[in-house]
Every structure is written in C-alpha cells, then in structure tokens.
Design an enzyme around this catalytic site. Structure first.
Site, mmCIF file in Angstrom:
data_model
loop_
_atom_site.group_PDB
_atom_site.id
_atom_site.type_symbol
_atom_site.label_atom_id
_atom_site.label_comp_id
_atom_site.label_asym_id
_atom_site.label_seq_id
_atom_site.Cartn_x
_atom_site.Cartn_y
_atom_site.Cartn_z
ATOM 1 N N GLU A 12 0.819 -1.207 0.000
ATOM 2 C CA GLU A 12 0.000 0.000 0.000
ATOM 3 C C GLU A 12 0.854 1.260 0.000
ATOM 4 O O GLU A 12 1.930 1.285 0.595
ATOM 5 C CB GLU A 12 -0.822 0.048 1.290
ATOM 6 C CG GLU A 12 -1.711 -1.137 1.470
ATOM 7 C CD GLU A 12 -2.287 -1.202 2.870
ATOM 8 O OE1 GLU A 12 -3.124 -2.078 3.091
ATOM 9 O OE2 GLU A 12 -1.885 -0.401 3.726
ATOM 10 N N CYS A 17 3.536 -6.338 15.736
ATOM 11 C CA CYS A 17 2.865 -5.437 16.690
ATOM 12 C C CYS A 17 1.384 -5.819 16.744
ATOM 13 O O CYS A 17 0.749 -6.008 15.698
ATOM 14 C CB CYS A 17 3.052 -3.975 16.286
ATOM 15 S SG CYS A 17 4.799 -3.522 16.208
ATOM 16 N N CYS A 30 -2.046 1.608 8.342
ATOM 17 C CA CYS A 30 -1.065 0.650 7.882
ATOM 18 C C CYS A 30 -1.606 -0.769 7.711
ATOM 19 O O CYS A 30 -2.062 -1.388 8.659
ATOM 20 C CB CYS A 30 0.002 0.683 8.970
ATOM 21 S SG CYS A 30 1.336 -0.409 8.750
ATOM 22 N N CYS A 58 3.044 8.207 1.689
ATOM 23 C CA CYS A 58 3.470 7.240 2.697
ATOM 24 C C CYS A 58 3.717 5.923 1.961
ATOM 25 O O CYS A 58 2.815 5.402 1.310
ATOM 26 C CB CYS A 58 2.328 7.132 3.706
ATOM 27 S SG CYS A 58 2.546 5.834 4.903
ATOM 28 N N CYS A 92 -1.463 -3.722 14.861
ATOM 29 C CA CYS A 92 -1.206 -3.271 13.489
ATOM 30 C C CYS A 92 -1.659 -4.336 12.479
ATOM 31 O O CYS A 92 -1.275 -5.506 12.598
ATOM 32 C CB CYS A 92 0.286 -2.978 13.344
ATOM 33 S SG CYS A 92 0.824 -2.723 11.655
ATOM 34 N N CYS A 138 5.043 -7.575 7.418
ATOM 35 C CA CYS A 138 6.039 -7.166 8.413
ATOM 36 C C CYS A 138 6.191 -8.297 9.418
ATOM 37 O O CYS A 138 5.212 -8.933 9.809
ATOM 38 C CB CYS A 138 5.586 -5.895 9.127
ATOM 39 S SG CYS A 138 6.814 -5.280 10.309
ATOM 40 N N SER A 174 10.427 5.861 9.500
ATOM 41 C CA SER A 174 9.837 5.511 10.796
ATOM 42 C C SER A 174 10.235 4.083 11.163
ATOM 43 O O SER A 174 10.080 3.164 10.365
ATOM 44 C CB SER A 174 8.314 5.621 10.696
ATOM 45 O OG SER A 174 7.701 5.171 11.886
HETATM 46 N N1 SAH Z 1 7.274 -0.267 10.895
HETATM 47 C C1 SAH Z 1 7.437 1.119 11.056
HETATM 48 C C2 SAH Z 1 6.792 1.957 9.981
HETATM 49 C C3 SAH Z 1 5.429 1.549 9.516
HETATM 50 S S1 SAH Z 1 4.092 1.702 10.652
HETATM 51 C C4 SAH Z 1 6.966 1.549 12.432
HETATM 52 O O1 SAH Z 1 6.308 0.771 13.094
HETATM 53 O O2 SAH Z 1 7.306 2.672 12.811
HETATM 54 C C5 SAH Z 1 3.830 3.465 10.711
HETATM 55 C C6 SAH Z 1 3.139 3.937 11.981
HETATM 56 O O3 SAH Z 1 1.738 3.625 11.961
HETATM 57 C C7 SAH Z 1 3.692 3.309 13.233
HETATM 58 O O4 SAH Z 1 3.901 4.294 14.217
HETATM 59 C C8 SAH Z 1 2.585 2.348 13.618
HETATM 60 O O5 SAH Z 1 2.649 2.012 14.948
HETATM 61 C C9 SAH Z 1 1.354 3.122 13.223
HETATM 62 N N2 SAH Z 1 0.122 2.332 13.106
HETATM 63 C C10 SAH Z 1 -0.034 1.065 12.651
HETATM 64 N N3 SAH Z 1 -1.347 0.709 12.664
HETATM 65 C C11 SAH Z 1 -2.033 1.768 13.137
HETATM 66 C C12 SAH Z 1 -3.413 2.046 13.388
HETATM 67 N N4 SAH Z 1 -4.349 1.130 13.158
HETATM 68 N N5 SAH Z 1 -3.756 3.264 13.864
HETATM 69 C C13 SAH Z 1 -2.803 4.216 14.092
HETATM 70 N N6 SAH Z 1 -1.498 4.025 13.876
HETATM 71 C C14 SAH Z 1 -1.103 2.821 13.411
HETATM 72 FE FE1 SF4 Z 2 5.560 -3.707 11.478
HETATM 73 FE FE2 SF4 Z 2 3.164 -2.610 11.928
HETATM 74 FE FE3 SF4 Z 2 4.871 -2.952 13.949
HETATM 75 FE FE4 SF4 Z 2 5.401 -1.077 12.064
HETATM 76 S S1 SF4 Z 2 3.673 -1.095 13.494
HETATM 77 S S2 SF4 Z 2 6.827 -2.594 12.932
HETATM 78 S S3 SF4 Z 2 4.562 -2.125 10.250
HETATM 79 S S4 SF4 Z 2 3.953 -4.592 12.737
#
Ligand code: SAH
Ligand code: SF4
Length: 397
Positions: A92, A140, A372, A129, A143, A136, A222
């Site tokens: 995406e 997390c 994301c 973005c 996510c 990934c 990030s």
């Molecule tokens: N892996 C990297 C970059 C991609 S995620 C990282 O984790 O920083 C980019 C940002 O979006 C991260 O801060 C992540 O925690 C946040 N994110 C992911 N899913 C989300 C959601 N459903 N609502 C808000 N922020 C989210």
């Molecule tokens: Fe991976 Fe999502 Fe965690 Fe970023 S927030 S490191 S994309 S699992």
C-alpha cells in the site's frame, strides 16, 4: 519475468545502453525520465531512439507495480493505493494532501505546545506514505500489517516506484488549489519495518534525494525501534528525519504492544536515540498510537514526559524529542479501539506540561482503511481478489 526499469541503478543503466551500442548520455536521458519526470513508460520517452526503446521493452516492463485498487477519502485529500508486485503480493501507498496556510510550527524550543495539524505549512504539503516490505515480521499486536505476517522485502526499485507512480497521478488527484501540485514529502510509514530492510531503504532514500531531487529533510523514516538501524542512521551522511514508534512509556506495556521491545527495551532504545541526537544534532519524532483503555491513561503520558523531556540537542539545549499522537485507526479483529477526544486532549496536555513538544495527528482515511496494512487485509491474500480493480471508491475528489 520482465523487470522494472526502476530496479536498475545509474551504473546498470549505463551498461544496458552501452550493450545496445548507444552513447552514455542516453543512460542519463533514461534516468531523467525515470527519476525526474517519474515516467517509467518507454513509449513516452520520445527523445530516445525507437530502436533502443524497442530493445529495452523486450526485457523491461517499464513499470514494475500494477495499480490494483485506488480509494478516495477525506473529500479527496487522502488517496490510498494498492500496488501488486511481480509475483502476486501487494503493498500500500497513501497520498495525504494538506492545505497551505495550516497552523504554525513550534515558535521556539521553549514553546513545547505545537498546535494540531500544522503540517500544511505556508505552501501546503503532499506527502506520500510508502511501504518498505510486503507484510512485516515485527508482529505489533494492534497493526494490521503486523498481524498479516511477513512475505518479502521490497527492492530499491519497488520502493521508489511507489513515489514515482503516486507523483505522476497527483496533478489529476489534487483536491483543490490549496494543495500542492507536486509531492513535497515522503514518509516510510506504510507496510513493513524499514530498518529490517536497511539496504533497500537507504538505497531508496539516496535515490529519492539524488535522483528524484527531494531534500533529505522532506524524507522521514519511521522505525519500530530497531537499535542497529538507529545506529546506522546516526552514521548515514543523508540527513533524513527519524521517527520512532514508541506507543508506551513502560516496558511492561510496550512488551505487549510491540514484541521487539523484548529485544531492545525502552532504556536501550532511548540510549540509541540519544547517541543519534548527539551524532546528528537532529530532532527525533516519537509516534504514539493512542488506544482506548490501553495506553491513553495519564500515567503513560507522565511517564512519556519523564522519558523524553531530558532528551536535548547538545549545544543549543533545544528539545530533541517531539511526540506525535495518532488516535488509533480502528482495525477489525485486533480488539483495539480509538480513544475519546477528551482522552486525546488530556494526554496531549500532560505530555506538553512535562515540557515535551507534542502534536496530535489528524486521523486520515478512516473510512478507507487507510491505517497501515488495512487495505491489503481487506483485499485478501494474493490471488484472492475480493475487491474491484483500480476504481476510485468513496467520495470523488
Ligand atoms: N514499521 C514502522 C513503519 C510503519 S508503521 C513503524 O512501526 O514505525 C507506521 C506507523 O503507523 C507506526 O507508528 C505504527 O505504529 C502506526 N500504526 C499502525 N497501525 C495503526 C493504526 N491502526 N492506527 C494508528 N497508527 C497505526
Ligand atoms: Fe511492522 Fe506494523 Fe509494527 Fe510497524 S507497526 S513494525 S509495520 S507490525
């Protein structure tokens, strides 16, 4: 399989042109089309000889990514794209436009309060973005990408081509005269962990700077907090912005949200950030996705303030940390929910009161699964296309 021209670096383009018996300046013309004009279609490159174009098109597809879906949200100010990769997986990219004349950036290092949504600035912004991996591996728990698992790394070409493709669509998609007609910023905040794919991430950042002509300060990477990646960023000559996704102020809570915290706990992470600040004298953003009843309590806000207030730029003494609060974008099946407006305000005020600059990010693309990994989850795994192809959905721009 035909490859994308974006997968070739300057030296490879030169070799290709030499192989075809053409002079070296043809390689520079080709690079100009790809990087400056952001045009991978060989048919459009009319200043190149037809014979060279025909020869190249036998081996190269021009574009390597296929636009599979396009959704429109926020009255045309947010666009989400799903690109198919060769081999079937998908990533995406999201375009976010911000009106010019937004609110102010911080007035001084002594002014910890930053008004919400100042991103537009005096000239407006168009930020793309981008994804660095398909899926990934960091897992997390909140996510959508993390829950989907890891498929593969993207190449330099696949990362920069997302920027090129969105950039060529921007003039058409522009929501109004208040938005810029060209891309102003690139953030590595789509799918994947950029520092788990370091070579391609830095290769792409350098090409976006040198080839595409973006200033390093217009690029943000990030990370979820991979300490070796932060150390490398400190040593990189390209001064891009660094964002660290923190999401909690205690190891107990962060362990649950961000499993990689068990390898690099908060103290170790902040030590690496401190070294980064000492080496680069640059500020670091801390991303904090606020989730109702999980990490939106004042205890975490106070803890965050205590952790980040001492982080200072050596010499000037200015704040080195800036907190970006992101109200959670609801993701079905994760069990997490967005915070109330009151909880966001209370959290923000507590962080500010601790002396740390803080802003609340406007929640973009909620109606179009723009957090994301959400669109790919909705579109299903490769080969299971559940949704129509490349048709704008939601409100028209
Ligand atoms: N892996 C990297 C970059 C991609 S995620 C990282 O984790 O920083 C980019 C940002 O979006 C991260 O801060 C992540 O925690 C946040 N994110 C992911 N899913 C989300 C959601 N459903 N609502 C808000 N922020 C989210
Ligand atoms: Fe991976 Fe999502 Fe965690 Fe970023 S927030 S490191 S994309 S699992």
């Amino acid at each position: 399989m035909t490859r994308s021209l974006y997968d070739l670096d300057a030296r490879q383009l030169e070799a290709l042109v030499a192989e075809a018996g053409e002079p070296p300046y043809r390689a520079r013309q080709l690079a100009h089309w790809l990087d400056r004009r952001r045009q991978p279609d060989l048919r459009a490159m009319t200043n190149l000889p037809r014979s060279l174009r025909a020869r190249l098109s036998e081996r190269f597809a021009g574009a390597g990514l296929t636009l599979d879906r396009h959704q429109v949200g926020d009255d045309g100010w947010t666009h989400k794209f799903l690109f198919r990769l060769p081999g079937g997986d998908a990533v995406e990219s999201v375009l976010m436009c911000y009106k010019r004349g937004g609110l102010r950036p911080p007035r001084s290092p002594q002014d910890p309060m930053v008004e919400d949504d100042w991103e537009g600035g005096p000239r407006g912004r168009a930020t793309v973005c981008i994804s660095s991996q398909a899926g990934c591996a960091m897992g997390c728990t909140f996510c959508a990408t993390g829950q989907f698992g890891f498929t593969r790394h993207l190449s330099v070409g696949e990362i920069v081509e997302q920027v090129a493709r969105v950039s060529t669509m921007l003039p058409e998609l522009r929501p109004g005269p208040g938005a810029p007609d060209h891309l102003t910023n690139v953030v590595f905040m789509g799918m994947g962990e950029p520092f788990a794919n370091q070579e391609a991430t830095w290769g792409a950042a350098h090409r976006l700077h040198q080839g595409f002509g973006l200033s390093a300060r217009a690029i943000t990477i990030s990370t979820v907090g991979l300490v070796p990646g932060i150390r490398r960023a400190a040593a990189e000559p390209l001064p891009v912005n660094l964002a660290v996704s923190i999401h909690a102020a205690t190891d107990e809570l962060r362990d649950r949200l961000v499993p990689v915290n068990r390898t690099w706990p908060i103290a170790v992470l902040l030590e690496a950030v401190e070294e980064y600040v000492a080496a680069t004298r640059r500020r670091v953003s801390f991303e904090y996705a606020l989730m109702a009843g999980v990490n939106d309590e004042l205890e975490q806000a106070h803890g965050l303030g205590r952790l980040l207030a001492p982080l200072r730029v050596p010499g000037s003494g200015g704040h080195a940390a800036h907190v970006n609060l992101i109200p959670y974008n609801p993701t079905p099946g994760t069990g997490f929910a967005p915070p109330s407006k009151g909880a966001v305000r209370r959290f923000r005020d507590a962080v500010a009161a601790a002396g740390v600059p803080v802003s609340v990010r406007a929640n973009r693309g909620v109606g179009i699964d723009a957090a994301c990994g959400q669109l790919r989850t909705a579109a299903g795994r490769p080969g299971r296309r559940a949704l129509p192809r490349a048709e704008p959905q939601g409100e028209a721009p």
